[in-house]
Design a protein around this motif. Structure first.
Motif, PDB file in Angstrom:
ATOM      1  N   ASN A 216      -5.280  -4.372  -5.806  1.00 31.31           N
ATOM      2  CA  ASN A 216      -6.110  -4.850  -4.707  1.00 31.31           C
ATOM      3  C   ASN A 216      -5.455  -4.502  -3.374  1.00 31.31           C
ATOM      4  OD1 ASN A 216      -4.154  -6.874  -4.069  1.00 31.31           O
ATOM      5  ND2 ASN A 216      -5.092  -8.295  -5.525  1.00 31.31           N
ATOM      6  N   ARG A 217      -6.137  -4.835  -2.297  1.00 34.35           N
ATOM      7  CA  ARG A 217      -5.669  -4.406  -0.973  1.00 34.35           C
ATOM      8  C   ARG A 217      -4.275  -4.941  -0.654  1.00 34.35           C
ATOM      9  NH1 ARG A 217      -5.421  -4.857   4.510  1.00 34.35           N
ATOM     10  NH2 ARG A 217      -6.352  -3.127   5.699  1.00 34.35           N
ATOM     11  N   ALA A 218      -4.050  -6.201  -0.956  1.00 34.13           N
ATOM     12  CA  ALA A 218      -2.738  -6.791  -0.662  1.00 34.13           C
ATOM     13  C   ALA A 218      -1.642  -6.104  -1.469  1.00 34.13           C
ATOM     14  CB  ALA A 218      -2.771  -8.289  -0.964  1.00 34.13           C
ATOM     15  N   GLU A 219      -1.951  -5.749  -2.711  1.00 36.14           N
ATOM     16  CA  GLU A 219      -0.952  -5.082  -3.553  1.00 36.14           C
ATOM     17  C   GLU A 219      -0.661  -3.671  -3.060  1.00 36.14           C
ATOM     18  OE1 GLU A 219      -1.831  -7.348  -7.793  1.00 36.14           O
ATOM     19  OE2 GLU A 219      -3.112  -5.675  -7.149  1.00 36.14           O
ATOM     20  N   VAL A 220      -1.681  -2.966  -2.572  1.00 34.39           N
ATOM     21  CA  VAL A 220      -1.449  -1.637  -1.997  1.00 34.39           C
ATOM     22  C   VAL A 220      -0.664  -1.761  -0.696  1.00 34.39           C
ATOM     23  CG1 VAL A 220      -2.557   0.436  -1.064  1.00 34.39           C
ATOM     24  CG2 VAL A 220      -3.496  -0.677  -3.103  1.00 34.39           C
ATOM     25  N   ALA A 221      -0.974  -2.792   0.082  1.00 33.98           N
ATOM     26  CA  ALA A 221      -0.278  -2.986   1.353  1.00 33.98           C
ATOM     27  C   ALA A 221       1.222  -3.199   1.154  1.00 33.98           C
ATOM     28  CB  ALA A 221      -0.874  -4.172   2.102  1.00 33.98           C
ATOM     29  N   ARG A 222       1.617  -3.712  -0.003  1.00 36.98           N
ATOM     30  CA  ARG A 222       3.050  -3.920  -0.280  1.00 36.98           C
ATOM     31  C   ARG A 222       3.837  -2.609  -0.217  1.00 36.98           C
ATOM     32  NH1 ARG A 222       4.669  -6.958  -5.590  1.00 36.98           N
ATOM     33  NH2 ARG A 222       6.704  -6.216  -4.805  1.00 36.98           N
ATOM     34  N   PHE A 223       3.185  -1.503  -0.563  1.00 35.42           N
ATOM     35  CA  PHE A 223       3.875  -0.213  -0.551  1.00 35.42           C
ATOM     36  C   PHE A 223       4.307   0.189   0.852  1.00 35.42           C
ATOM     37  CE2 PHE A 223       1.426   0.443  -4.570  1.00 35.42           C
ATOM     38  CZ  PHE A 223       2.492   0.760  -5.404  1.00 35.42           C
ATOM     39  N   VAL A 224       3.618  -0.302   1.866  1.00 37.29           N
ATOM     40  CA  VAL A 224       3.902   0.138   3.239  1.00 37.29           C
ATOM     41  C   VAL A 224       4.455  -0.988   4.103  1.00 37.29           C
ATOM     42  CG1 VAL A 224       2.287   2.064   3.213  1.00 37.29           C
ATOM     43  CG2 VAL A 224       1.456  -0.196   3.840  1.00 37.29           C
ATOM     44  N   GLU A 225       4.932  -2.054   3.471  1.00 35.29           N
ATOM     45  CA  GLU A 225       5.559  -3.123   4.240  1.00 35.29           C
ATOM     46  C   GLU A 225       6.774  -2.585   4.997  1.00 35.29           C
ATOM     47  OE1 GLU A 225       6.522  -6.284   1.587  1.00 35.29           O
ATOM     48  OE2 GLU A 225       4.476  -7.075   1.506  1.00 35.29           O
ATOM     49  N   ALA A 230      -0.194   4.342  10.955  1.00 37.73           N
ATOM     50  CA  ALA A 230      -0.999   5.107  11.903  1.00 37.73           C
ATOM     51  C   ALA A 230      -2.420   4.559  11.887  1.00 37.73           C
ATOM     52  CB  ALA A 230      -1.007   6.582  11.518  1.00 37.73           C
ATOM     53  N   GLU A 231      -3.074   4.610  13.032  1.00 37.40           N
ATOM     54  CA  GLU A 231      -4.474   4.197  13.077  1.00 37.40           C
ATOM     55  C   GLU A 231      -5.303   5.096  12.162  1.00 37.40           C
ATOM     56  OE1 GLU A 231      -5.821   1.640  14.477  1.00 37.40           O
ATOM     57  OE2 GLU A 231      -4.007   0.931  15.473  1.00 37.40           O
ATOM     58  N   PRO A 232      -6.282   4.584  11.458  1.00 34.93           N
ATOM     59  CA  PRO A 232      -6.844   3.227  11.534  1.00 34.93           C
ATOM     60  C   PRO A 232      -6.237   2.241  10.552  1.00 34.93           C
ATOM     61  CG  PRO A 232      -8.271   4.606  10.217  1.00 34.93           C
ATOM     62  CD  PRO A 232      -7.140   5.489  10.642  1.00 34.93           C
ATOM     63  N   GLY A 233      -5.031   2.472  10.069  1.00 37.47           N
ATOM     64  CA  GLY A 233      -4.383   1.530   9.180  1.00 37.47           C
ATOM     65  C   GLY A 233      -4.727   1.766   7.718  1.00 37.47           C
ATOM     66  N   LEU A 234      -4.704   0.698   6.936  1.00 35.18           N
ATOM     67  CA  LEU A 234      -5.035   0.771   5.517  1.00 35.18           C
ATOM     68  C   LEU A 234      -6.540   0.595   5.371  1.00 35.18           C
ATOM     69  CD1 LEU A 234      -4.306   0.865   2.502  1.00 35.18           C
ATOM     70  CD2 LEU A 234      -3.774  -1.592   2.644  1.00 35.18           C
ATOM     71  N   TYR A 255      -8.196   3.320  -1.576  1.00 32.11           N
ATOM     72  CA  TYR A 255      -7.496   2.981  -0.347  1.00 32.11           C
ATOM     73  C   TYR A 255      -6.665   4.177   0.131  1.00 32.11           C
ATOM     74  CZ  TYR A 255      -8.545  -1.995  -0.943  1.00 32.11           C
ATOM     75  OH  TYR A 255      -9.187  -3.221  -1.054  1.00 32.11           O
ATOM     76  N   ALA A 256      -6.504   4.292   1.446  1.00 35.91           N
ATOM     77  CA  ALA A 256      -5.735   5.384   2.025  1.00 35.91           C
ATOM     78  C   ALA A 256      -4.949   4.853   3.211  1.00 35.91           C
ATOM     79  CB  ALA A 256      -6.656   6.514   2.454  1.00 35.91           C
ATOM     80  N   VAL A 257      -3.739   5.399   3.380  1.00 35.50           N
ATOM     81  CA  VAL A 257      -2.900   4.968   4.480  1.00 35.50           C
ATOM     82  C   VAL A 257      -1.902   6.069   4.808  1.00 35.50           C
ATOM     83  CG1 VAL A 257      -1.181   3.866   2.979  1.00 35.50           C
ATOM     84  CG2 VAL A 257      -1.480   3.050   5.346  1.00 35.50           C
ATOM     85  N   VAL A 258      -1.568   6.170   6.094  1.00 36.20           N
ATOM     86  CA  VAL A 258      -0.499   7.052   6.563  1.00 36.20           C
ATOM     87  C   VAL A 258       0.416   6.170   7.397  1.00 36.20           C
ATOM     88  CG1 VAL A 258       0.095   9.088   7.918  1.00 36.20           C
ATOM     89  CG2 VAL A 258      -2.027   9.054   6.576  1.00 36.20           C
ATOM     90  N   ALA A 259       1.713   6.151   7.050  1.00 36.08           N
ATOM     91  CA  ALA A 259       2.628   5.219   7.698  1.00 36.08           C
ATOM     92  C   ALA A 259       3.960   5.896   7.996  1.00 36.08           C
ATOM     93  CB  ALA A 259       2.843   3.998   6.807  1.00 36.08           C
TER      94      ALA A 259
END
Length: 262
Positions: A216-225, A230-234, A255-259
């Motif tokens: 889920n989103r919170a679990e994916v967000a853990r990878f980039v803590e 970068a905008e627009p975020g996760l 989900y996609a993110v660049v950090a």
């Protein structure tokens, strides 16, 4: 182009492999009946997800190259599909260096033939498994300069790593080896955007012996803590874009993110 084929393995055509199923979903021909059998049972949205993943990678790589990045470590490369990551970045940075990694020997065979660098840059390939990050890093250090920023690409990869295999530890080890100013480019299948579809995809892969760990989103967000997003975020894959015309917006379970590493 160089490759590490010191321990070549035979291609196992009796079991499906994620790279070959992904190739089938993208309409490629470098797969086998066992891979097609898995792909055919997946919902139509799986093909959309594969296409969205690929398009996100193209946008993110082009943006990072435009921002000055000229070193890329792409883990979970998959079977080459043009344009490949090095073609995207070397259009902007002809001298860029790219190290590709995958654990399917068929990818190595295609990489040797197709991943041809611009004369000013370099491409390299190692057959290795993300679950052994030290092996990948040791090889990458022979090509990339770890005193300068590197873009680490993990596209549609970590959802093939179950919680028992310590996905956060693996990514942490990889990020910990990167110099300050490096970037992580990640896409990851969701378990919470379309939960019924996610459950169906997970079940069909499991029938082929491929275990998935959608998150889920919170679990994916853990990878980039601790990283600077970068905008627009996760966001979902079609929602992520920088420096290019906005892609067509469509439903996506990716989900996609660049950090950036501070």
């Amino acid at each position: 182009m160089t490759a590490d084929s010191s321990s070549p393995r035979q291609i196992d055509t009796s079991k499906p492999h994620p790279a070959r199923v992904y190739d089938w979903l993208l309409g490629g021909k470098d797969n086998y009946p066992v891979d097609e059998a898995v792909g055919e049972k997946l919902p139509a949205e799986a093909r959309d997800a594969a296409r969205q993943n690929r398009a996100f990678m193209h946008r993110a790589a082009a943006w990072l190259a435009a921002e000055g990045l000229d070193q890329f470590l792409d883990i979970g490369t998959g079977i080459p599909t043009e344009p490949n990551l090095h073609q995207i970045v070397q259009r902007v940075r002809p001298g860029a260096k790219v190290v590709y990694t995958d654990n399917d020997p068929i990818v190595l065979r295609h990489a040797e033939a197709l991943l041809i660098s611009h004369p000013d840059g370099a491409t390299d390939y190692i057959e290795a498994d993300v679950r052994r990050p030290g092996e990948i890093l040791d090889h990458a250090r022979t090509v990339l300069d770890f005193d300068r920023p590197i873009a680490l690409s993990l596209i549609a990869l970590m959802h093939f790593i179950s919680d028992e295999q310590d996905p956060y530890g693996i990514v942490g080890d990889l990020l910990g080896a990167m110099p300050s100013g490096s970037w992580l480019v990640m896409s990851h299948a969701s378990s919470d955007i379309f939960p019924e579809l996610s459950a169906q995809v997970t079940a069909e892969y499991a029938k082929g012996g491929i275990r998935l760990g959608f998150r889920n989103r919170a679990e994916v967000a853990r990878f980039v803590e601790g990283l600077d997003l970068a905008e627009p975020g996760l966001v979902t894959a079609p929602e992520w874009f920088r420096g290019t015309p906005a892609p067509e917006q469509e439903p996506s379970g990716i989900y996609a993110v660049v950090a950036r590493i501070p």
